[in-house]
Every structure is written in structure tokens, then in C-alpha cells.
Write a protein that holds these residues in place. Structure first.
Motif, PDB file in Angstrom:
ATOM      1  N   SER A  38       0.822  -1.216   0.000  1.00  0.00           N
ATOM      2  CA  SER A  38       0.000   0.000   0.000  1.00  0.00           C
ATOM      3  C   SER A  38       0.861   1.272   0.000  1.00  0.00           C
ATOM      4  O   SER A  38       0.393   2.339  -0.371  1.00  0.00           O
ATOM      5  N   THR A  39       2.130   1.162   0.407  1.00  0.00           N
ATOM      6  CA  THR A  39       2.995   2.339   0.477  1.00  0.00           C
ATOM      7  C   THR A  39       3.950   2.448  -0.720  1.00  0.00           C
ATOM      8  O   THR A  39       4.779   3.364  -0.778  1.00  0.00           O
ATOM      9  N   VAL A  40       3.824   1.516  -1.667  1.00  0.00           N
ATOM     10  CA  VAL A  40       4.831   1.435  -2.740  1.00  0.00           C
ATOM     11  C   VAL A  40       4.812   2.661  -3.654  1.00  0.00           C
ATOM     12  O   VAL A  40       5.869   3.138  -4.091  1.00  0.00           O
ATOM     13  N   VAL A  41       3.616   3.188  -3.929  1.00  0.00           N
ATOM     14  CA  VAL A  41       3.550   4.336  -4.847  1.00  0.00           C
ATOM     15  C   VAL A  41       4.271   5.540  -4.233  1.00  0.00           C
ATOM     16  O   VAL A  41       5.101   6.188  -4.877  1.00  0.00           O
ATOM     17  N   ASP A  42       3.969   5.812  -2.962  1.00  0.00           N
ATOM     18  CA  ASP A  42       4.617   6.949  -2.291  1.00  0.00           C
ATOM     19  C   ASP A  42       6.131   6.758  -2.212  1.00  0.00           C
ATOM     20  O   ASP A  42       6.899   7.710  -2.409  1.00  0.00           O
ATOM     21  N   ASP A  43       6.550   5.528  -1.929  1.00  0.00           N
ATOM     22  CA  ASP A  43       7.991   5.262  -1.828  1.00  0.00           C
ATOM     23  C   ASP A  43       8.692   5.490  -3.169  1.00  0.00           C
ATOM     24  O   ASP A  43       9.715   6.181  -3.238  1.00  0.00           O
ATOM     25  N   LEU A  44       8.162   4.906  -4.215  1.00  0.00           N
ATOM     26  CA  LEU A  44       8.817   5.033  -5.532  1.00  0.00           C
ATOM     27  C   LEU A  44       8.770   6.477  -6.030  1.00  0.00           C
ATOM     28  O   LEU A  44       9.699   6.945  -6.695  1.00  0.00           O
ATOM     29  N   GLU A  45       7.690   7.161  -5.700  1.00  0.00           N
ATOM     30  CA  GLU A  45       7.585   8.559  -6.128  1.00  0.00           C
ATOM     31  C   GLU A  45       8.762   9.371  -5.584  1.00  0.00           C
ATOM     32  O   GLU A  45       9.257  10.278  -6.245  1.00  0.00           O
ATOM     33  N   ARG A  46       9.233   9.015  -4.367  1.00  0.00           N
ATOM     34  CA  ARG A  46      10.365   9.720  -3.758  1.00  0.00           C
ATOM     35  C   ARG A  46      11.706   9.225  -4.284  1.00  0.00           C
ATOM     36  O   ARG A  46      12.723   9.883  -4.157  1.00  0.00           O
ATOM     37  N   LEU A  47      11.711   8.001  -4.847  1.00  0.00           N
ATOM     38  CA  LEU A  47      12.986   7.365  -5.203  1.00  0.00           C
ATOM     39  C   LEU A  47      13.373   7.480  -6.669  1.00  0.00           C
ATOM     40  O   LEU A  47      14.536   7.270  -7.020  1.00  0.00           O
ATOM     41  N   VAL A  48      12.418   7.767  -7.543  1.00  0.00           N
ATOM     42  CA  VAL A  48      12.757   7.911  -8.974  1.00  0.00           C
ATOM     43  C   VAL A  48      12.269   9.266  -9.480  1.00  0.00           C
ATOM     44  O   VAL A  48      11.321   9.849  -8.938  1.00  0.00           O
ATOM     45  N   SER A  49      12.910   9.761 -10.531  1.00  0.00           N
ATOM     46  CA  SER A  49      12.619  11.116 -11.019  1.00  0.00           C
ATOM     47  C   SER A  49      11.351  11.205 -11.867  1.00  0.00           C
ATOM     48  O   SER A  49      10.773  12.275 -12.005  1.00  0.00           O
ATOM     49  N   CYS A  50      10.916  10.078 -12.430  1.00  0.00           N
ATOM     50  CA  CYS A  50       9.723  10.114 -13.293  1.00  0.00           C
ATOM     51  C   CYS A  50       8.457  10.019 -12.436  1.00  0.00           C
ATOM     52  O   CYS A  50       8.499   9.500 -11.326  1.00  0.00           O
ATOM     53  N   PRO A  51       7.323  10.515 -12.952  1.00  0.00           N
ATOM     54  CA  PRO A  51       6.080  10.400 -12.190  1.00  0.00           C
ATOM     55  C   PRO A  51       5.648   8.933 -12.090  1.00  0.00           C
ATOM     56  O   PRO A  51       5.739   8.208 -13.077  1.00  0.00           O
ATOM     57  N   VAL A  52       5.196   8.514 -10.922  1.00  0.00           N
ATOM     58  CA  VAL A  52       4.827   7.114 -10.698  1.00  0.00           C
ATOM     59  C   VAL A  52       3.312   6.954 -10.497  1.00  0.00           C
ATOM     60  O   VAL A  52       2.687   6.081 -11.105  1.00  0.00           O
ATOM     61  N   ALA A  53       2.729   7.812  -9.662  1.00  0.00           N
ATOM     62  CA  ALA A  53       1.300   7.647  -9.320  1.00  0.00           C
ATOM     63  C   ALA A  53       0.412   7.756 -10.559  1.00  0.00           C
ATOM     64  O   ALA A  53      -0.640   7.118 -10.622  1.00  0.00           O
TER      65      ALA A  53
ATOM     66  N   SER B 265      11.815  12.752 -18.368  1.00  0.00           N
ATOM     67  CA  SER B 265      11.907  11.709 -17.341  1.00  0.00           C
ATOM     68  C   SER B 265      12.077  12.291 -15.949  1.00  0.00           C
ATOM     69  O   SER B 265      12.335  11.565 -15.003  1.00  0.00           O
ATOM     70  N   ILE B 266      11.982  13.607 -15.865  1.00  0.00           N
ATOM     71  CA  ILE B 266      12.141  14.284 -14.576  1.00  0.00           C
ATOM     72  C   ILE B 266      10.859  15.059 -14.280  1.00  0.00           C
ATOM     73  O   ILE B 266      10.540  16.028 -14.963  1.00  0.00           O
ATOM     74  N   SER B 267      10.118  14.619 -13.268  1.00  0.00           N
ATOM     75  CA  SER B 267       8.888  15.298 -12.895  1.00  0.00           C
ATOM     76  C   SER B 267       9.226  16.602 -12.183  1.00  0.00           C
ATOM     77  O   SER B 267      10.094  16.635 -11.311  1.00  0.00           O
ATOM     78  N   ASN B 268       8.534  17.691 -12.579  1.00  0.00           N
ATOM     79  CA  ASN B 268       8.794  18.952 -11.867  1.00  0.00           C
ATOM     80  C   ASN B 268       7.659  19.312 -10.918  1.00  0.00           C
ATOM     81  O   ASN B 268       7.611  20.416 -10.401  1.00  0.00           O
TER      82      ASN B 268
END
Lengths: 127, 370
Positions: free
Chosen positions: B64-79, B257-260
Motif C-alpha cells: 500500500s505504500t509502494v507508490v509513495d515510496d517510488l515517487e520519492r525514489l525515482v525522477s519520473c512520475p509514478v502515481a 523523465s524528470i517530474s517537476n
């Protein structure tokens, strides 16, 4: 098959005497090790070369290497056809892929190079 | 590293049987070429080629926390990713340098698969998992996963012949599970060549079978040499060359590839336009003579403005091309620069990327199927 009508250097060039001239190229082993050859810079006619010194550049997709002259003398002619067809060195290293011709040669210097059999032994020892 | 310490992929024996020239890459003994780099390169552009990429790393993250975690760990948008979508992005350190580049696959609402480089894989896994919530499940699938890339305009036909289920519905940068020889296989319409093609992930023994069947269906085996010239013609970065822990990825030009509009580790620096001194540019040289990584780039009057990161003869353009980081004020399209190879100065022009403009990667796949 290493042609036995010519001599070989420890830096993998071959030398074939043709009358007053000596033709120089690289061995099949050398072209195989370099891979696809994409560019050559060959010594210009009239420049003098010394045995064992750099006289050109051979580039493959992966890297650039020096070409050494296995003998001394004066460059009589470079194989200009390689400029637009460097792959000839891969496809025909002992024939149409020759690199340059040398005049003013010292036959004793050429005789002192390795025979085809000696070169094959040398390659086995290098492995 | 000595030869004995190198790891072997499940395809290792096959490479030796195919008389590949082998060399070390990312800790593995890998095929550099089989028939020849240029022949393999052109086969990929004109027909199809198959690459052993089992050395690469794969991770699975879920919960359940994977989206928030990856959003912080990679530069591209995940959610915002749809299930079945893939995205390319950077893993950055606190200072905004690049620890690795990766592709993340959304397999489910709360399930993500990630593909990373071989050499960086162990450190990536350590970094990612140490920055994740305890509630996010993690698994390093690298050793249990075989990976093969099938690339080229003929790849869709081969893929459809081999897969049990439909292939033609896959859009660019989409993934789906298929079945191959009755077994589950993850497939994505991605690659590192610019051509239409697929990356597949499955059990190691099945990867060997897939590689063999691609060859039986006409694909040429291709090594890391062609993989490198193919990606270079597309202007794609290679970790360790265009990207590294000291380099701000905003300078690479891959700003898509970099979310602003999110915060990720390193984002304060990556998103600060004042921090980007250089720009990655494509250089087309005036002859077949190549520049190589590390060569200095100069303005024609002699002042240094940057450095080559990758350079090679381009088999499709039939001249030398290179990627270089140069100061922004020397990066304009059409700018003429000099490259100091240590032997001589070569002339080069800044050109638009990709160097090769005819690649099929984004074409409609149905036009390449029967």
C-alpha cells in the motif's frame, strides 16, 4: 592459413617483398582482434619510416590503435582505396587490404622477421 | 577483476558455441560480438537481432505504500502511471547526482517491477530498500530472472509466432504478461536500440529457449558492441558515460523523465535550473574518424568547453558521432566545435538528437505484423 610468401612482425604486421618494394599489411589475427575496421590513417608517400615506430592509425568500432612499420625505408605508396573501403582490411588482410609500400628496403632487416610458421607459434605462445 | 571472478548468464555456453568474442561488463562475462558489430547493428535496424541482457537487475516492489515510496525514489512520475505502463527515470542521490537509470513497470495498482543496470544493481537495491517504508514489500529478482531483448522491425512477427497470446496490442513503453511454451513471461515494448522490439523477463531456462527460438526464426545474435552503437545513434545515455553520481541529470536533456511537480531525493538540485552548467549534445564529426570518451571538446579558438562521454563510428550514418557534455553557451544546434583526441583536432558540429532518424521504435506495430 598464414601465407608463407612473406614475413611477420611481433606487432602483427606482414611484409612481402615485391621487386624493389616491400608491401606491408596486418595479419588476419590482427584484423580479427580489432574487429570491424572503420578508419585508417596511413603514412604519406615520401615520408621515411623506421622499424618498430608508429606510422599510422587504425580504428575499429571499439578503439583506435597504432600502426607500426615493421621495417625501415621510405613510403612509396599508401593504399588510398581503403579510405572509403576500410572493411577491405577485414575481408582481405593479405591481399586487397594491404596498407602501404616501402622503398629503399634493407633485405637483411626483412629476413630477420618471423616466417609464417614462426608467427603461428608466436600467436600460440601469446594465448 | 579476474576472468574467474566474472559471473555467467544462463546463455554463457550458447555464446561460446556461437564463437562470440567475450569481455567483462558489469561483473559478467558477456558477448561483445558474434559475426561483427556492424553486421549485428545493421541487422537490428533492417531485420531483427536478439541480445542476452540477463546481466541486468530486476526488482519487485509492492504494498500500500509502494507508490509513495517510488515517487520519492525515482525522477519520473509514478502515481500517474497506468497498470501496464513503463517509465524511464533516474535514481538520484541527495546531491542530485545519478545513482542509476531505470525503467519502472506498473504491474498492478500496488505492484511495480524495476529494471536497472548490472554493475549498479547491488548498490541500487541497498539504496532503494533502505529508503523505503517497512510496509513496502521488496524482492531482488536478479538471480532468478532471465532477460532477453528482441529488437528490430522484424521483431513483432517473431514475437507473435512465439507467444501464446496477442502481441500486436502493445503500445510503445507498455508491458504485459504473456505465455511462452505454456509458461508465464513478462514482456514490454521497450529496448535500447530505437527499433520496434521487446524486452522479455522469465525463468533463466526459458530465456535460453527464447534466445534459441529467436535465432531459429531469423534473428541474428547481437552483442554489447552493437548494443552500444545502436543506443549511441539514438542519443540514449549509458550509465557510467553520460550519467554518473556527479552529473545532474537535468543536463542530459531527458527532462521528460524528470517530474517537476513532485519531490524526490535530489529534486531540489535537479530542478534548480541554475545548477545545470552543461548540456548533453550530439556531435557529428566530419569523417569516419571517431572521438572517444574522455576526449576534450574545445571551441575553435582553443578554449575547452566540455568532454566527450561516448563516441564511435556510426554504421548507419557512415561517419563518426559522439555525445558530449559542453557548456550551455556552446551547445546551440549548428555550433562548430573541435575535439582534441590527443593525436589531433577533429571538427564536429552540434546536431539534433537522435543521430539516426529512421528508427521504427514508435511506429504502429500492426504495420509490422502479418
Amino acid at each position: 592459413m598464414t601465407p608463407n610468401d612473406r614475413k611477420y612482425s611481433t606487432t602483427h604486421e606482414w611484409v612481402k617483398v615485391d621487386g624493389e618494394l616491400a608491401v606491408v599489411g596486418i595479419s588476419d589475427h590482427a584484423q580479427e582482434a580489432l574487429g570491424d575496421i572503420t578508419f585508417l590513417e596511413l603514412p604519406k608517400a615520401g615520408t621515411s619510416v623506421e622499424k618498430g615506430t608508429e606510422c599510422g592509425v587504425i580504428e575499429s568500432v571499439k578503439a583506435a590503435s597504432d600502426i607500426y612499420s615493421p621495417i625501415g625505408g621510405e613510403i612509396a605508396e599508401a593504399n588510398d582505396a581503403l579510405e572509403n573501403a576500410p572493411e577491405q582490411v577485414n575481408q582481405s588482410p593479405y591481399d586487397t587490404g594491404w596498407l602501404f609500400k616501402v622503398k629503399g628496403i634493407d633485405h637483411a632487416e626483412i629476413d630477420a622477421l618471423m616466417s609464417a610458421d614462426d608467427y603461428e607459434t608466436f600467436l600460440k605462445e601469446q594465448e | 577483476m579476474t576472468q574467474a571472478a566474472l559471473l555467467k548468464t544462463p546463455l554463457h555456453r550458447r555464446h561460446l558455441e556461437l564463437n562470440a568474442k567475450m569481455g567483462p561488463f558489469g561483473g559478467y562475462d558477456m558477448p561483445i560480438q558474434y559475426e561483427g558489430i556492424i553486421a549485428e547493428h545493421l541487422a537490428t535496424r533492417r531485420a531483427s537481432a536478439v541480445f542476452d541482457t540477463c546481466h541486468m537487475g530486476e526488482f519487485l516492489f509492492s504494498g500500500s505504500t509502494v507508490v509513495d515510496d517510488l515517487e520519492r525514489l525515482v525522477s519520473c512520475p509514478v502515481a500517474s502511471m497506468k497498470v501496464g505502463q513503463c517509465r524511464y527515470g533516474f535514481i538520484c542521490n541527495e546531491a542530485g547526482g545519478v545513482l542509476d537509470d531505470q525503467i519502472v513497470y506498473r504491474l498492478g495498482d500496488n505492484e511495480f517491477f524495476m529494471v536497472v543496470n548490472a554493475a549498479t544493481q547491488p548498490a541500487d537495491y541497498e539504496w532503494l530498500t533502505s529508503h523505503m517504508s517497512d510496509t513496502t514489500s521488496r524482492e531482488n529478482l536478479t538471480d532468478a530472472t532471465g532477460k532477453i531483448d528482441l529488437q528490430g522491425p522484424a521483431a513483432p512477427k517473431i514475437m507473435q509466432r512465439l507467444m501464446d497470446e496477442l502481441v500486436g496490442d502493445m503500445k510503445f513503453y507498455r508491458c504485459k504478461h504473456n505465455r511462452y511454451r505454456g509458461r508465464k513471461i513478462l514482456t514490454s515494448r521497450t529496448g535500447y536500440t530505437g527499433e520496434l522490439g521487446f524486452e522479455v523477463y522469465c525463468d533463466p531456462d526459458l530465456a535460453v529457449r527464447f534466445f534459441d527460438e529467436c535465432l531459429e526464426n531469423g534473428a541474428k545474435p547481437a552483442g554489447l558492441g552493437a548494443r552500444d552503437t545502436l543506443r549511441l545513434e539514438m542519443g540514449l545515455p549509458l550509465y557510467g558515460h553520460e550519467l554518473n553520481a556527479e552529473r545532474n541529470p537535468a543536463e542530459s536533456g531527458f527532462t521528460r523523465s524528470i517530474s517537476n511537480d513532485k519531490e524526490f531525493i535530489g529534486s531540489h538540485r535537479v530542478l534548480d535550473s541554475a545548477a545545470a552548467r552543461d548540456a548533453l549534445v550530439g556531435l557529428e564529426l566530419s569523417s569516419r574518424r571517431a572521438a572517444r570518451a574522455g576526449d576534450k571538446v574545445l571551441v575553435p579558438d582553443g578554449a575547452p568547453v566540455g568532454e566527450i562521454t561516448s563516441g564511435s563510428y556510426s554504421p548507419c550514418l557512415e561517419k563518426a558521432v559522439a555525445l558530449a557534455y559542453v557548456r550551455k553557451d556552446s551547445a546551440a544546434l549548428g555550433a562548430m566545435l573541435h575535439i582534441d583526441t590527443g593525436r589531433q583536432h577533429l571538427e564536429a558540429a552540434v546536431v539534433e538528437l537522435p543521430f539516426y532518424k529512421e528508427a521504427t521504435g514508435r511506429k504502429r506495430m500492426e504495420d509490422y505484423l502479418d
